[in-house]
Design a protein around this motif. Sequence first.
Motif, PDB file in Angstrom:
ATOM      1  N   GLY A 368      -9.299   6.791  10.515  1.00 39.94           N
ATOM      2  CA  GLY A 368     -10.085   5.819   9.871  1.00 39.94           C
ATOM      3  C   GLY A 368      -9.789   4.469  10.078  1.00 39.94           C
ATOM      4  O   GLY A 368      -8.677   3.831  10.393  1.00 39.94           O
ATOM      5  N   MET A 369     -10.551   3.517   9.636  1.00 42.12           N
ATOM      6  CA  MET A 369     -10.345   1.917   9.735  1.00 42.12           C
ATOM      7  C   MET A 369      -9.166   1.503   9.120  1.00 42.12           C
ATOM      8  O   MET A 369      -8.475   0.763   9.563  1.00 42.12           O
ATOM      9  CB  MET A 369     -11.686   1.138   9.364  1.00 42.12           C
ATOM     10  CG  MET A 369     -11.590  -0.383   9.585  1.00 42.12           C
ATOM     11  SD  MET A 369     -11.249  -0.669  11.326  1.00 42.12           S
ATOM     12  CE  MET A 369     -12.929  -0.378  12.095  1.00 42.12           C
ATOM     13  N   GLU A 370      -8.992   1.988   7.914  1.00 42.24           N
ATOM     14  CA  GLU A 370      -7.962   1.741   6.968  1.00 42.24           C
ATOM     15  C   GLU A 370      -6.828   1.842   7.700  1.00 42.24           C
ATOM     16  O   GLU A 370      -5.699   1.306   7.555  1.00 42.24           O
ATOM     17  CB  GLU A 370      -8.135   2.310   5.277  1.00 42.24           C
ATOM     18  CG  GLU A 370      -6.990   1.748   4.737  1.00 42.24           C
ATOM     19  CD  GLU A 370      -7.363   2.457   3.153  1.00 42.24           C
ATOM     20  OE1 GLU A 370      -6.256   2.097   2.337  1.00 42.24           O
ATOM     21  OE2 GLU A 370      -8.408   2.992   2.772  1.00 42.24           O
ATOM     22  N   GLY A 371      -6.631   3.362   8.148  1.00 41.15           N
ATOM     23  CA  GLY A 371      -5.456   3.649   8.786  1.00 41.15           C
ATOM     24  C   GLY A 371      -5.093   2.796  10.053  1.00 41.15           C
ATOM     25  O   GLY A 371      -3.912   2.675  10.402  1.00 41.15           O
ATOM     26  N   PHE A 372      -6.070   2.647  10.799  1.00 45.25           N
ATOM     27  CA  PHE A 372      -6.127   1.628  11.878  1.00 45.25           C
ATOM     28  C   PHE A 372      -5.503   0.396  11.420  1.00 45.25           C
ATOM     29  O   PHE A 372      -4.641  -0.241  12.226  1.00 45.25           O
ATOM     30  CB  PHE A 372      -7.313   1.470  12.641  1.00 45.25           C
ATOM     31  CG  PHE A 372      -7.167   0.438  13.691  1.00 45.25           C
ATOM     32  CD1 PHE A 372      -6.869   0.541  14.912  1.00 45.25           C
ATOM     33  CD2 PHE A 372      -7.797  -0.787  13.421  1.00 45.25           C
ATOM     34  CE1 PHE A 372      -6.622  -0.515  15.813  1.00 45.25           C
ATOM     35  CE2 PHE A 372      -7.709  -1.901  14.403  1.00 45.25           C
ATOM     36  CZ  PHE A 372      -6.893  -1.794  15.714  1.00 45.25           C
ATOM     37  N   ASN A 373      -5.985  -0.185  10.531  1.00 40.97           N
ATOM     38  CA  ASN A 373      -5.493  -1.588  10.019  1.00 40.97           C
ATOM     39  C   ASN A 373      -4.000  -1.534   9.868  1.00 40.97           C
ATOM     40  O   ASN A 373      -3.536  -2.596   9.629  1.00 40.97           O
ATOM     41  CB  ASN A 373      -6.202  -2.048   8.801  1.00 40.97           C
ATOM     42  CG  ASN A 373      -7.706  -2.451   9.360  1.00 40.97           C
ATOM     43  OD1 ASN A 373      -8.100  -2.842  10.350  1.00 40.97           O
ATOM     44  ND2 ASN A 373      -8.584  -2.610   8.263  1.00 40.97           N
ATOM     45  N   ARG A 374      -3.341  -0.477   9.804  1.00 38.05           N
ATOM     46  CA  ARG A 374      -1.744  -0.604   9.779  1.00 38.05           C
ATOM     47  C   ARG A 374      -1.212  -1.256  10.833  1.00 38.05           C
ATOM     48  O   ARG A 374      -0.261  -1.830  10.782  1.00 38.05           O
ATOM     49  CB  ARG A 374      -1.281   0.780   9.323  1.00 38.05           C
ATOM     50  CG  ARG A 374      -1.694   1.151   7.890  1.00 38.05           C
ATOM     51  CD  ARG A 374      -0.984   2.716   7.542  1.00 38.05           C
ATOM     52  NE  ARG A 374       0.687   2.594   7.643  1.00 38.05           N
ATOM     53  CZ  ARG A 374       1.412   3.551   7.340  1.00 38.05           C
ATOM     54  NH1 ARG A 374       0.846   4.673   7.070  1.00 38.05           N
ATOM     55  NH2 ARG A 374       2.638   3.366   7.348  1.00 38.05           N
ATOM     56  N   GLU A 393       0.641   8.916  20.254  1.00 46.49           N
ATOM     57  CA  GLU A 393       2.074   8.559  19.918  1.00 46.49           C
ATOM     58  C   GLU A 393       2.139   7.195  18.892  1.00 46.49           C
ATOM     59  O   GLU A 393       3.058   7.444  18.042  1.00 46.49           O
ATOM     60  CB  GLU A 393       2.748   7.733  21.283  1.00 46.49           C
ATOM     61  CG  GLU A 393       2.835   9.040  22.417  1.00 46.49           C
ATOM     62  CD  GLU A 393       3.469   8.390  23.764  1.00 46.49           C
ATOM     63  OE1 GLU A 393       3.903   7.531  23.478  1.00 46.49           O
ATOM     64  OE2 GLU A 393       3.316   9.246  24.516  1.00 46.49           O
ATOM     65  N   TRP A 394       1.322   6.248  18.908  1.00 49.71           N
ATOM     66  CA  TRP A 394       1.304   5.397  17.898  1.00 49.71           C
ATOM     67  C   TRP A 394       0.965   5.804  16.436  1.00 49.71           C
ATOM     68  O   TRP A 394       1.700   5.946  15.447  1.00 49.71           O
ATOM     69  CB  TRP A 394       0.258   4.117  18.185  1.00 49.71           C
ATOM     70  CG  TRP A 394       0.165   2.959  17.019  1.00 49.71           C
ATOM     71  CD1 TRP A 394       1.129   2.085  17.035  1.00 49.71           C
ATOM     72  CD2 TRP A 394      -0.663   3.132  15.918  1.00 49.71           C
ATOM     73  NE1 TRP A 394       0.712   1.415  16.060  1.00 49.71           N
ATOM     74  CE2 TRP A 394      -0.296   1.703  15.195  1.00 49.71           C
ATOM     75  CE3 TRP A 394      -1.656   4.039  15.293  1.00 49.71           C
ATOM     76  CZ2 TRP A 394      -0.946   1.668  14.226  1.00 49.71           C
ATOM     77  CZ3 TRP A 394      -2.121   3.441  14.118  1.00 49.71           C
ATOM     78  CH2 TRP A 394      -1.723   2.195  13.601  1.00 49.71           C
ATOM     79  N   ILE A 395       0.096   6.943  16.335  1.00 46.42           N
ATOM     80  CA  ILE A 395      -0.305   7.521  15.030  1.00 46.42           C
ATOM     81  C   ILE A 395       0.726   8.369  14.612  1.00 46.42           C
ATOM     82  O   ILE A 395       1.339   8.188  13.335  1.00 46.42           O
ATOM     83  CB  ILE A 395      -1.663   8.403  15.317  1.00 46.42           C
ATOM     84  CG1 ILE A 395      -2.668   7.746  15.689  1.00 46.42           C
ATOM     85  CG2 ILE A 395      -1.672   9.238  14.233  1.00 46.42           C
ATOM     86  CD1 ILE A 395      -3.909   8.489  15.887  1.00 46.42           C
ATOM     87  N   ALA A 396       1.521   9.022  15.555  1.00 50.25           N
ATOM     88  CA  ALA A 396       2.734   9.767  15.071  1.00 50.25           C
ATOM     89  C   ALA A 396       3.847   8.810  14.601  1.00 50.25           C
ATOM     90  O   ALA A 396       4.733   9.092  13.681  1.00 50.25           O
ATOM     91  CB  ALA A 396       3.400  10.774  16.532  1.00 50.25           C
ATOM     92  N   ARG A 397       4.168   7.687  15.308  1.00 51.26           N
ATOM     93  CA  ARG A 397       5.086   7.057  14.850  1.00 51.26           C
ATOM     94  C   ARG A 397       4.879   5.886  13.440  1.00 51.26           C
ATOM     95  O   ARG A 397       5.645   5.863  12.682  1.00 51.26           O
ATOM     96  CB  ARG A 397       5.455   5.809  15.760  1.00 51.26           C
ATOM     97  CG  ARG A 397       6.523   4.881  15.529  1.00 51.26           C
ATOM     98  CD  ARG A 397       6.815   3.925  16.694  1.00 51.26           C
ATOM     99  NE  ARG A 397       5.556   2.997  17.170  1.00 51.26           N
ATOM    100  CZ  ARG A 397       5.538   1.832  16.890  1.00 51.26           C
ATOM    101  NH1 ARG A 397       6.453   1.372  15.744  1.00 51.26           N
ATOM    102  NH2 ARG A 397       4.468   0.983  17.145  1.00 51.26           N
ATOM    103  N   GLU A 403       9.369   6.503   8.274  1.00 53.67           N
ATOM    104  CA  GLU A 403       9.007   5.225   7.157  1.00 53.67           C
ATOM    105  C   GLU A 403       7.634   5.283   7.087  1.00 53.67           C
ATOM    106  O   GLU A 403       7.204   4.218   6.238  1.00 53.67           O
ATOM    107  CB  GLU A 403       9.488   3.835   7.904  1.00 53.67           C
ATOM    108  CG  GLU A 403      11.075   3.893   8.287  1.00 53.67           C
ATOM    109  CD  GLU A 403      11.235   2.524   9.094  1.00 53.67           C
ATOM    110  OE1 GLU A 403      10.646   1.653   9.171  1.00 53.67           O
ATOM    111  OE2 GLU A 403      12.619   2.523   9.470  1.00 53.67           O
ATOM    112  N   ALA A 404       6.894   6.038   7.351  1.00 57.11           N
ATOM    113  CA  ALA A 404       5.382   5.888   7.136  1.00 57.11           C
ATOM    114  C   ALA A 404       5.029   6.222   5.782  1.00 57.11           C
ATOM    115  O   ALA A 404       5.839   6.892   5.023  1.00 57.11           O
ATOM    116  CB  ALA A 404       4.656   7.206   7.987  1.00 57.11           C
TER     117      ALA A 404
END
Length: 404
Positions: A368-374, A393-397, A403-404
């Motif tokens: 989602g957009m909120e998740g992308f905005n991280r 890979e970015w989503i996993a990290r 630290e997520a």
Amino acid sequence: MTSIGGVEMVDWKLAVTTASRLARPGPEITREEAREVVAELRGHAVAAEEHVRAFTGMTTAAGHDTPVLVVDRPGWIEANVAGFRSLLKPLMTKMRARRGNGPGGMIAGAVGGKVTGVELGVLLSFLSSRVLGQYETFAPATRELPGAPDGGGRLLLVAPNIVHVERELGVDPHDFRLWVCLHEETHRTQFTAVPWLRDHLEAEIQAFLAETDVDAGTLLERLSDAVQAFTGGRRGESAEPSATGTATDTDTAPETEPGTRSGAHAPEQDIDGRSLVDLVQTPAQREILARVTAVMSLLEGHADYVMDGVGPQIVPSVVEIREKFQRRRAAGANRLDQILRRLLGLDAKLRQYRDGERFVRAVVEEVGMEGFNRVWTSPNTLPTPAEITHPAEWIARVHRGPEA
């Protein structure tokens, strides 16, 4: 820039004068029409800001707003020379120190500064008719070209170029102007909503420049090669720009395909198939450039994603504009575009910019957009060069890491 003995490595004033003198005139337009275009672009910029904020969930941080300026081609030239002068100051200082302050060094610097000023002016004159809009991140504020309170940041909309392209495409001018503003306003929002982004990019660029280990003579020779190839001349021949060139305007990233131009020789033979950037890079610089390219891919891809997401809601003829614009990219360029892109190493970078849009789309679809905005949290959450092409890979990290 502070000069030693009145001598600078680049004659910046001459660069502005040369570029302004050689820049092609804009489209024919009455004074009243010009006022209307300027007023409409300013209004569209304000409207675009609201749409971009609503779509992205990003808002300007307190005290970090930046102006929107509608400029002509000479205004764009002045702004970019000021930006180059500010950003390259550490490198110029380093080269002056290496050259020395003796009479010989000063004479060489005076001559070299004039030559480089003219050659930079030639390149800027070419680009000045091709840029529709640009977010200037590092340019210092002046009376004529105000910037952000902290001395950097402003959005430039180049009115004559926008009018030229909308006429060439035969599209609704009001829709096209709003469409352009959506893309450029997204860049402005990126930097005003994420204040640390400017400092991060500037630090990376200064680190790149600090690693530069090339003397002024070599750098001047490289720039001369670029201009000689760009204008169709060889070393020792006239470097006057050809009046028969058929360059056409394009958008902020000149992504058009090459056409033909009589008399232009192939610069790739002069530089062994490598760009000017490649020729002066150290291993450390290649690492830095890879990181910067990943960030720029993110910014460009994000702007394209937002433009495609918002456009259908507020630009009635967006499908026609998009189709004609892409067709123009594919068929409307010439040999000069190919030469310039190759010399500056832009071909590979533009391919990576397209990776950026795919990265944004994949991440938004997954979290989602909120998740992308991280991605805007800190430099540590920016995508790495590898993650730009592998968004999972970015989503996993960032979303599933420890630290997520």
